[in-house]
Design an enzyme around this catalytic site. Structure first.
Site: not given
Lengths: 175, 175
Positions: B58, B95
């Site tokens: 993006r 994560e």
């Protein structure tokens, strides 16, 4: 501006026999980048274009710049698993297997004039999936524009058979 | 122009408890898209910027447009396996597990002024990898700019600790 001359060719990438056309060297040349964006945008000034749709991921680079230059909005057409909202999906064939392109179901308006952009057209499978997605959303796909065409692979003809204008700034022989 | 108001929030995506900030609705609004590009570019006019580096994928949309607006070149920082030439690589923690970002070894010039751009900064792991890549190539990273900051996740502070100016057009509470 010689755009072809600033595109790097990498032999045998991603596999033996393929001459890979590396457009990152064109993006990395400020005069060439600006020239490419202006030349893709030029035919569409004052034509009431609503959006530029760019194909994941190199199509985002030129697509974002062309959209900005034309005062249009930008729509990403993405690989599976990348868009967070409800999507339309179109599959297309690869040499081995299939892949798919997605578009948010509210990505275009009914009748909206949209220009499809990617960095390169080869067989045209991905671009054809993009055209189908845009039309499913109700868009009027006015044309498809590319930096590089590989005419021997027939992609531009495939898009013309869908009724589209096709623009490419440079062409390379072979694959 | 209220940029925050045109960013769609999708609750519980990609997993429960996450409020996903969907910037595609901002890109899909031509006034908002143009305003965002102009506001990111504004501080860098006439500052001798050589390149805008955008983060896959993006970051390519805004990055391409900002580079074009400033008359700068564009450099893609990409996920593994996407760049055809020799690359530098920087890993960063997710994560669960790690990922990596790549840059062509000739992507920047020694001393070149580069602005790093992505759509959103959360923990800043990806952006930090981008800064490290650019510095390995010899670039002078003048700043990092984002459409959206999630300040509670600390990414902007993490980049400031690397000596960077950080610009974000809008901020959202929570993750």
């Amino acid at each position: 501006m010689d755009l072809k001359g600033v595109i790097r060719t990498i032999p045998d990438y991603p596999k033996p026999g393929i001459m890979f056309r590396d457009v990152s060297t064109l993006f990395g040349d400020k005069e060439a980048f600006a020239s490419a964006v202006r030349r893709i945008a030029a035919p569409w000034r004052g034509q009431g274009l609503g959006k530029v749709a760019g194909i994941d991921a190199r199509g985002f680079i030129l697509g974002g710049a062309v959209a900005y230059d034309l005062g249009a909005a930008f729509l990403p057409l993405r690989k599976p698993g990348k868009l967070p909202f409800e999507t339309f999906e179109e599959s297309y064939e690869l040499e081995y297997g299939t892949d798919a392109l997605h578009m948010h179901v509210d990505g275009v308006y009914e009748g909206e004039k949209v220009l499809l952009i990617d960095d390169l057209i080869a067989t045209g499978g991905t671009a054809e999936a993009g055209v189908k997605l845009l039309r499913r959303g109700g868009a009027d796909v006015v044309a498809a524009a590319f930096l590089v065409d590989l005419p021997e692979l027939g992609g531009a003809d495939r898009l013309r058979a869908l009724g589209l204008d096709v623009q490419a700034l440079v062409a390379f022989e072979g694959h």
